[in-house]
Design an enzyme around this catalytic site. Structure first.
Site, PDB file in Angstrom:
ATOM      1  CG  HIS A 105      65.861 -17.271  -3.011  1.00 10.76           C
ATOM      2  ND1 HIS A 105      66.638 -17.325  -4.192  1.00 10.76           N
ATOM      3  CD2 HIS A 105      66.889 -17.630  -1.962  1.00 10.76           C
ATOM      4  CE1 HIS A 105      67.863 -17.815  -4.174  1.00 10.76           C
ATOM      5  NE2 HIS A 105      68.038 -17.977  -2.930  1.00 10.76           N
ATOM      6  CG  ASP A 167      63.740 -26.754 -10.694  1.00  9.77           C
ATOM      7  OD1 ASP A 167      63.106 -27.707 -10.630  1.00  9.77           O
ATOM      8  OD2 ASP A 167      63.892 -26.140 -11.695  1.00  9.77           O
ATOM      9  CD  GLU A 281      62.206 -29.048 -13.562  1.00 11.57           C
ATOM     10  OE1 GLU A 281      63.202 -28.380 -14.078  1.00 11.57           O
ATOM     11  OE2 GLU A 281      61.654 -28.809 -12.570  1.00 11.57           O
TER      12      GLU A 281
HETATM   13  C1  ZME Z   1      62.231 -20.054 -10.337  1.00 11.43           C
HETATM   14  C2  ZME Z   1      63.269 -20.962 -10.598  1.00 11.43           C
HETATM   15  C3  ZME Z   1      64.421 -20.992 -10.725  1.00 11.43           C
HETATM   16  C4  ZME Z   1      62.793 -22.200 -11.167  1.00 11.43           C
HETATM   17  C5  ZME Z   1      63.836 -22.915 -11.396  1.00 11.43           C
HETATM   18  N1  ZME Z   1      64.799 -22.155 -10.995  1.00 11.43           N
HETATM   19  C6  ZME Z   1      66.173 -22.444 -11.115  1.00 11.43           C
HETATM   20  N2  ZME Z   1      67.115 -21.412 -10.678  1.00 11.43           N
HETATM   21  C7  ZME Z   1      68.112 -21.756 -10.785  1.00 11.43           C
HETATM   22  N3  ZME Z   1      69.030 -22.733 -11.379  1.00 11.43           N
HETATM   23  C8  ZME Z   1      68.277 -23.538 -11.962  1.00 11.43           C
HETATM   24  C9  ZME Z   1      66.755 -23.510 -11.743  1.00 11.43           C
HETATM   25  N4  ZME Z   1      66.137 -24.860 -12.360  1.00 11.43           N
HETATM   26  C10 ZME Z   1      67.313 -25.563 -12.622  1.00 11.43           C
HETATM   27  N5  ZME Z   1      68.304 -24.957 -12.652  1.00 11.43           N
END
Ligand code: ZME
Length: 532
Positions: A105, A167, A281
């Site tokens: 990732h 998340d 958040e």
């Molecule tokens: C690196 C990172 C990705 C931190 C939060 N994310 C997220 N990626 C995709 N969808 C999300 C998300 N945080 C909330 N929704």
């Protein structure tokens, strides 16, 4: 070609290595290390794949921006197999790079090993579950290859759960702990790395070391947020708390960034014993993303979206801000959660009437991005390039950042993706760890994540230009920001990133990975092989 020559060297080396094993001679390797005896019985040769099928899968990552093939992929059965591979490389005349890969990732090739060997960490957990809960002692031992969702499920069987989360839960323990692991609980519990009691690490010299705050503490602190530079995390002992049963999950809308951040900072200043949220958040919606974005569908009804659209058109900038927060509860606290929520909401200054509430199980709450993932997959915009930029911004500069970046550089754009913006308390971060926070005296800093997807021709280039402009803005304005999940291509960039920590990190690198073979995709230390 060089790559070809290295492959040949690798295979010849591997063959002679195997002949040592086959001959039953356990003898000191050139480095002076001993072959682990387990290896004598189970050689790793059968776990190494060099076919295109295996190497292609390990050639790119979630970011889909960089691509580079390894010569081979190791599918280890035990941590000792990883140690054998690393020892083999580190002690050979032509060491090759080694990169652990969990879910892949990373966004910019951090889990790749061009011309080297990718260790498919997920192979470690196959066949048996490497998660052991010690309920009485309040911790779980999880293999580095384990997914956080599986750690959650295993600990819930004992009524317990980790306290700090990302998340998204389809990430490995080793992957998030190599970065920090941030989310809406970090204001109270710190990042995930602050909730680790002990680690097993296969170092860049191929030794399996158990480390903690007390034992081999230099390695423990180095590895947490260490970007894979010192070794491979094969086990983490993670602190647990009694698991809540449910979450009251809210979104509060704002049109004024100062009011929004003021409320966020009030919420993160509250102690666990005070009435407050357990998770805080925030998101920024520019222009029409709210109405168009698949991300929003799970939370808001059609009527909500119409009301929010009205709010967007009344907001001068077109930007609206949401605090996303959650209050956990269980049977014992169910009767008082409404009252507690009311008491907290009364202290806040969101746009009157713009509070949206959901009530879900704890797992549904923690695994909420899974729903987004399914929506995005169904419309074909999950497996697309992700030129993401994550920054930590000192509190004193967040309004200027909002003006210059969100309303300036990104103003008028209509990004596909998510923009996150939320504060954390600096004192929950342990500066002995490799993870980097803004080097200021301020007690609060913001995470701002520009998580945009490239869905049309030219998007990657355009989004990359915007990212460059954002970084240039921060430099020009002397905002002492730090990248999270950092990416630099020059040593100079890395020196500036690590700042006062650089000398120490270089020292630890020389101690734990003297051949600079580990996690070359970070491009921090140029190894002699990678540049050859
Ligand atoms: C690196 C990172 C990705 C931190 C939060 N994310 C997220 N990626 C995709 N969808 C999300 C998300 N945080 C909330 N929704």
């Amino acid at each position: 070609m060089a790559a070809r020559a290295r492959l040949v060297a690798f295979l010849i080396g591997m063959a002679s290595f195997l002949s040592i094993v086959a001959a039953g001679q356990i003898r000191p390797l050139p480095s002076g290390g001993q072959l682990p005896s387990g290896l004598f019985v189970h050689s790793i040769a059968s776990m190494i794949r060099t076919d295109r099928n295996a190497t292609t899968k390990a050639s790119s990552d979630f970011g889909r921006i960089v691509e580079a093939a390894p010569e081979a992929v190791l599918h280890p059965a035990t941590p000792a197999d990883i140690a054998a591979l690393i020892r083999f490389s580190a002690s050979s005349k032509a060491p090759f790079p080694v990169a652990p890969r969990g879910q892949g990732h990373s966004a910019r090739g951090q889990s790749l090993a061009p011309g080297g060997v990718v260790v498919d960490m997920r192979a470690l957990g196959r066949g048996h579950r490497r998660i052991n809960v010690s309920a009485g002692a309040g911790y779980v031992d999880a293999g580095g290859e384990q997914l956080w969702i599986d750690v959650l499920r295993a600990t819930l069987e004992h009524g317990l759960a980790p306290r700090a989360w990302t998340d998204y839960l389809r990430l490995t323990v080793g992957g998030t702990l190599s970065n920090a692991g941030i989310g809406g609980q970090a204001f109270r519990h710190g990042p995930q790395i602050a909730n680790v009691r002990e680690l097993d690490v296969v170092t860049g010299t191929g030794e399996l070391v158990t480390c903690s705050r007390e034992e081999s503490s230099d390695l423990f602190f180095a590895v947490l947020g260490g970007l894979g530079q010192f070794g491979v995390i094969t086990r983490a002992r993670i602190a647990l708390e009694p698991a809540p049963k449910r979450a009251r999950w809210v979104r509060l809308a704002y049109t004024d960034v100062t009011v929004f951040t003021g409320d966020q900072e009030l919420l993160i200043s509250k102690k666990a014993s005070e009435a407050g949220f357990d998770y805080v958040e925030g998101q920024v919606q520019l222009n029409r993303t709210l109405i168009d974005g698949p991300e929003s569908t799970p939370f808001f009804s059609g009527a909500d979206i119409n009301r929010l659209a009205g709010l967007v058109s009344r907001s001068g900038s077109g930007a609206i801000y949401f605090i996303e927060a959650a209050m956990y509860y269980d049977e014992a606290t169910a009767s008082s959660v409404d009252q507690k929520l009311e008491a907290v909401l009364e202290q806040l200054s969101f746009t009157p009437g713009f509070v949206f509430t959901k009530d879900v199980t704890y797992v549904q709450f923690l695994d909420r991005v899974r729903v987004e993932e399914e929506v995005l997959r169904s419309v074909g915009v999950w497996d697309v390039p992700h030129p993401w930029l994550n920054l930590f911004i000192p509190r004193s500069r967040i309004i200027g950042f909002d003006t210059g970046v969100l309303k300036g550089i990104l103003g008028g754009t209509n990004p596909v993706g998510v923009i996150l913006m939320y504060p954390m308390n600096t004192n929950k971060w342990d500066d002995r760890m490799t993870a980097v926070t803004p080097q200021t005296e301020e007690d609060v800093f913001y995470a701002v994540s520009l998580l945009r997807s490239a869905v049309a021709v030219g998007d990657v280039e355009r989004l990359e230009r915007e990212n460059e402009a954002v970084l240039a803005f921060c430099t020009r304005e002397a905002i002492r920001c730090k990248q999270y999940l950092p990416h630099y291509t020059s040593e100079d960039g890395w020196r500036r990133h690590f700042g006062t920590k650089w000398e120490r990190i270089a020292e630890l690198k020389a101690k734990y990975d003297p051949q600079t073979i580990m996690a070359p995709g970070q491009r921090i230390f140029q190894s002699s092989i990678a540049s050859a």
